[in-house]
Every structure is written in C-alpha cells, then in structure tokens.
Design a protein around this motif. Structure first.
Motif, short mmCIF file in Angstrom:
data_model
loop_
_atom_site.label_atom_id
_atom_site.label_comp_id
_atom_site.label_asym_id
_atom_site.label_seq_id
_atom_site.Cartn_x
_atom_site.Cartn_y
_atom_site.Cartn_z
N ALA A 148 0.83 -1.20 0.00
CA ALA A 148 0.00 0.00 0.00
C ALA A 148 0.86 1.25 0.00
CB ALA A 148 -0.94 0.00 1.20
N SER A 149 1.96 1.22 0.75
CA SER A 149 2.87 2.37 0.78
C SER A 149 3.50 2.60 -0.59
CB SER A 149 3.97 2.15 1.82
OG SER A 149 3.43 2.03 3.12
N LEU A 150 3.90 1.53 -1.26
CA LEU A 150 4.44 1.68 -2.61
C LEU A 150 3.40 2.23 -3.57
CD1 LEU A 150 6.43 -1.70 -2.87
CD2 LEU A 150 7.38 0.60 -2.60
N PHE A 151 2.16 1.80 -3.40
CA PHE A 151 1.08 2.29 -4.25
C PHE A 151 0.84 3.78 -4.04
CE2 PHE A 151 -3.25 2.99 -5.66
CZ PHE A 151 -3.36 2.19 -6.78
N THR A 152 0.89 4.23 -2.79
CA THR A 152 0.67 5.64 -2.51
C THR A 152 1.80 6.50 -3.06
OG1 THR A 152 1.73 5.44 -0.33
CG2 THR A 152 -0.65 5.13 -0.43
N VAL A 153 3.02 5.98 -3.05
CA VAL A 153 4.14 6.72 -3.65
C VAL A 153 3.90 6.91 -5.15
CG1 VAL A 153 6.59 6.59 -4.21
CG2 VAL A 153 5.81 5.99 -1.92
N GLU A 154 3.35 5.90 -5.79
CA GLU A 154 3.12 5.96 -7.23
C GLU A 154 1.99 6.92 -7.59
OE1 GLU A 154 3.78 4.94 -11.21
OE2 GLU A 154 4.95 4.46 -9.44
N THR A 155 1.00 7.07 -6.73
CA THR A 155 -0.22 7.80 -7.08
C THR A 155 -0.40 9.12 -6.36
OG1 THR A 155 -1.45 6.54 -5.41
CG2 THR A 155 -1.43 5.67 -7.66
N GLY A 156 0.42 9.41 -5.34
CA GLY A 156 0.25 10.64 -4.59
C GLY A 156 -0.82 10.58 -3.53
N LEU A 157 -1.34 9.39 -3.24
CA LEU A 157 -2.35 9.23 -2.20
C LEU A 157 -1.68 9.04 -0.84
CD1 LEU A 157 -4.80 6.78 -4.03
CD2 LEU A 157 -4.92 9.27 -3.94
N THR A 158 -2.48 8.85 0.18
CA THR A 158 -1.99 8.52 1.50
C THR A 158 -2.56 7.17 1.91
OG1 THR A 158 -3.82 9.59 2.67
CG2 THR A 158 -1.91 10.97 2.11
N LEU A 159 -2.00 6.58 2.96
CA LEU A 159 -2.52 5.30 3.44
C LEU A 159 -3.96 5.43 3.90
CD1 LEU A 159 0.55 3.88 5.40
CD2 LEU A 159 -0.32 3.12 3.20
N ASP A 160 -4.33 6.59 4.43
CA ASP A 160 -5.72 6.79 4.84
C ASP A 160 -6.66 6.71 3.63
OD1 ASP A 160 -5.58 7.47 7.77
OD2 ASP A 160 -4.17 8.93 6.98
N ASP A 161 -6.20 7.16 2.48
CA ASP A 161 -7.04 7.08 1.28
C ASP A 161 -7.34 5.64 0.89
OD1 ASP A 161 -7.16 9.86 0.97
OD2 ASP A 161 -5.25 9.88 -0.10
N LEU A 162 -6.43 4.73 1.22
CA LEU A 162 -6.61 3.32 0.89
C LEU A 162 -7.27 2.54 2.01
CD1 LEU A 162 -3.22 2.52 -0.90
CD2 LEU A 162 -5.38 3.29 -1.89
N GLY A 163 -7.74 3.25 3.03
CA GLY A 163 -8.43 2.59 4.12
C GLY A 163 -7.53 2.02 5.19
N ILE A 164 -6.24 2.38 5.17
CA ILE A 164 -5.29 1.92 6.19
C ILE A 164 -5.04 3.08 7.13
CG2 ILE A 164 -2.98 1.01 6.63
CD1 ILE A 164 -3.06 -0.24 3.86
N SER A 165 -5.57 2.99 8.31
CA SER A 165 -5.54 4.11 9.24
C SER A 165 -4.12 4.34 9.75
CB SER A 165 -6.49 3.85 10.41
OG SER A 165 -6.45 4.93 11.34
#
Length: 411
Positions: free
Chosen positions: A289-306
């Motif tokens: 999830a962290s690698l995915f957020t780096v790629e997309t500019g999101l945060t872990l909270d956006d992916l439902g990981i508090s």
C-alpha cells in the motif's frame, strides 16, 4: 492533397492499443483477471480464492473528483454556451475520468438537426489519430462510433480537416463536409510528453503490480487464517502396536478423545503445533500500500489503512501535496483539450474557419483542488487583506473566486 495515413493504418493502430485500454478499464472496474499465486500452495487451492481490491479505482476517482472545470476566462467566442447546451456537467466528468483511466479520451464534434455543435465523448479504446504536437489537435483521426455485442465495428468515421467520412457496415462510405480547419475529433490527454503525445494512464504498470502483489498477500493470509481455525495436533508416546486414530476415531469439537495408558504405565503426550501469525501478512500488505501511494500521490488513509486522522484544512493539504501537484498538471493538459474542443465547435457553429491563435486570450478556469473550510477561508481572507495593504488592489474579486471556489454576491 496532404499525404494522409488512411483509415486502414488507423484501424491497425487502434487495434494494437485497444487491449491495453481494456486492461486498465478492467482494473478500474475491479474485474481484473489476476489470480493470486504462491509456489508453495497447490494450484487447486489457489483457485478457491478470489480477491477484489479497489486501489486502482481509488487512484483514478481521487483525482477525477478533484478536477472540476468551471469554464473559460475572456471567452470571446462564447464557447461556454456550446458546452452548457451539451450537458457540460456530465461531459467534463466523463472526458476527465476516461482520460485518467486510458491516458486519452476524445470528444467527437458533429451537428444536430439545427446545425448547432453536438459533443460526444469517445473512450480511448474506440478512437485514435495522428496528433499535432504543437497544437495538441489531430491532423487525422479515426473513431468507432458503434459496435455490436461482440465488439465488431458497425459504424466508423475517418476524420481529416474539413471532412468526415462515415463507413457503415454493408453500405458505401459517404462524407460530411465542415468548415473546421482540423478534424472534428479532439484528444483530451492526461500527462502528454514528446515521446508519448497521447499521454500516460493514471493506472500505471506499477499500480497494477502493487495491487496484484497485495492480492497475493491476502491469499496467503486467508490460507493462514484457515489453518489457524483447525490447528494441527500431535501425539507422542503411543505404543507401536496401538490402533491408529482413523477419521472416525478422531475427536470432534463436542467429543472427548480417550487415550489409555501403556503397559508400563506411561501416558502419551498430547501437543499442538504453534499457530502462524497474521501480523507479517498485514505488514506486507501495508508495504505494498505504501508503494502504491508513492506511485499515485495518495496517503494510506485514502486506501483505508488508518495511520493518522488529519482534520484541519492545512493538515489535509499537507498530506496530499503530491496529489495536488499531479492534479494541477492534469488541469493544464485537460484545459488545453477543452479549449481546442470549444474552438472547433465554434467553427462548426459559425460556419467559419477561425484561426487557432485567435483563442490565445481565452484561458480555462478550474475550481480549487481543495475547497477550504471555514478556518481556511478566514486564513485566506486575512492573507488577501495583508497583500492588498502592501499592494493595493493586487487581489480582486476574480482572484478570490479562484482561490475560494465560492461565487460572491453582487459581483
């Protein structure tokens, strides 16, 4: 006559790219065919698991929801009216969403019964062309306007400046003339560059890879959970000639297992293998999830990981600074596409081939990427007051409208 590539060339070009577009749509619609894999797990057991993740969907929607096109500044040719009479709210969102998924959508311009421009969004899997890197418009275009249930083309259109040729299944082709100096098929491109003028998809190969790896980790965690539900036990010290415990003699959940002493009075030892921990799999999923957020500019909270819960306007902006930069880049490229669409639609409406440079004063306008809350509005108001005290009249009504995203009364 200019040397055009021709419809056959464009058909082959579209067919070569269409599978990539369909793959990204499957990931966006959470219908991708990735089967979780593990070399240590039998294939028959792997096939029993099917997981769905919406990370790629979230990457697209989180961007598309923040891109809100407002209109044009210094609209000398009244292009905004054309968009508003073509259901602009749906048109903008549809073009932006599809371009983020496929890297490029197209807006097809035609005329209705009254001769007024009609705008239709065509996804990147049904249109292509030869792009002019200077203007961002096509020099030649091709689109499939209608397909049958099996995906075969029923109605095709070939676009060149001043003409559109319609190929309908079973009928002779016919042409429709127009006054536009460019083909009436306008690309709406996400993140174009010199090598890839048709842009880049928001669903990159890295995004798909990280999501697939997370699905693999979910399968391993599910298998571990199943094993933990029925832990394996062992029995030490049984007599060699003792009757083995078969399937009918094993203890059930509600039964007791009777084990007798040996001839020398020894008692067999019962034991249970330690259960595997789920925590390593949870950490593995967080890493993907962290690698995915780096790629997309999101945060872990956006992916439902508090991880944290920012509440203030400033904290939200700080946590999404990368996403803001990506969105601003998308606004620039999409704004150019909408401006090109309005320009050609104005040519069709007025039956006159305007020059592209006549639109140089018209600028696309967007709503703020992050609409400020009450505290943010107050802070921005104080900042504007101080700036105007230093430079009188520097920030006016139009600037505050762009910053706050709120229409003021009596302005």
């Amino acid at each position: 006559m200019e040397d055009y590539k021709g419809i056959e060339y464009l058909r082959r070009k579209l067919e070569a790219k269409r599978s990539r577009v369909e793959t990204r749509y499957r990931y966006y619609e959470m219908k991708d065919s990735h089967q979780p894999r593990n070399l240590m797990v039998p294939v028959a057991l792997q096939n029993k698991f099917k997981f769905t993740l919406g990370w790629c969907t979230k990457a697209v929607d989180s961007m598309a929801d923040r891109l809100r096109f407002r209109g044009f500044k210094d609209d000398n040719f009244n292009m905004q009216q054309i968009f508003e009479m073509n259901n602009s709210d749906v048109l903008y969102d549809s073009a932006i969403l599809g371009a983020l998924i496929t890297s490029c959508n197209f807006i097809y311009i035609s005329e209705d019964d009254t001769g007024f421009p009609r705008l239709q969004v065509i996804d990147g899997g049904n249109a292509t062309g030869i792009i002019d890197p200077i203007t961002g418009m096509l020099t030649e275009g091709y689109a499939v306007l209608k397909r049958d249930d099996k995906g075969n083309a029923l109605i095709e259109a070939w676009f060149i400046p001043g003409k559109m040729v319609i190929y309908q299944n079973g009928l002779d082709p016919y042409s429709v003339d127009n006054t536009a100096p460019y083909p009436l098929l306008v690309p709406i491109v996400n993140r174009p560059d010199a090598k890839r003028p048709f842009g880049h998809s928001r669903i990159s190969r890295a995004c798909m890879s990280h999501q697939n790896n997370a699905k693999d980790a979910l399968m391993n965690m599910a298998i571990c959970s199943e094993v933990n539900s029925f832990p394996q036990k062992y029995l030490l010290g049984m007599e060699p000639d003792a009757e083995p415990i078969n399937a009918t003699g094993r203890a059930a959940i509600s039964d007791f297992l009777q084990i007798n002493k040996g001839e020398d009075g020894s008692i067999p030892t019962l034991g249970q293998f330690s259960q595997a921990q789920l925590a390593p799999y949870v950490e593995e999923i967080k890493e993907y999830a962290s690698l995915f957020t780096v790629e997309t500019g999101l945060t872990l909270d956006d992916l439902g990981i508090s991880s944290s819960n920012p509440t203030s306007y400033e904290a939200i902006r700080a946590s999404h600074e990368n996403l803001k930069s990506i969105a601003e880049k998308a606004q620039r490229s999409f704004g150019a596409g909408f401006l090109n669409t309005g320009y050609l639609a104005a040519c069709v409406r007025d039956k006159y081939p305007y020059k592209r440079n006549q639109m140089h004063q018209t600028k696309p306008l967007w709503e703020p990427i992050y609409a400020p809350d009450a505290s943010g509005i107050a802070a921005l108001g104080d900042a504007a007051l101080k700036v105007n005290q230093a430079v009188p009249g520097y920030i006016g009504n139009d600037s505050m409208r762009d910053i706050l995203g709120i229409d003021g009364d009596n302005f």
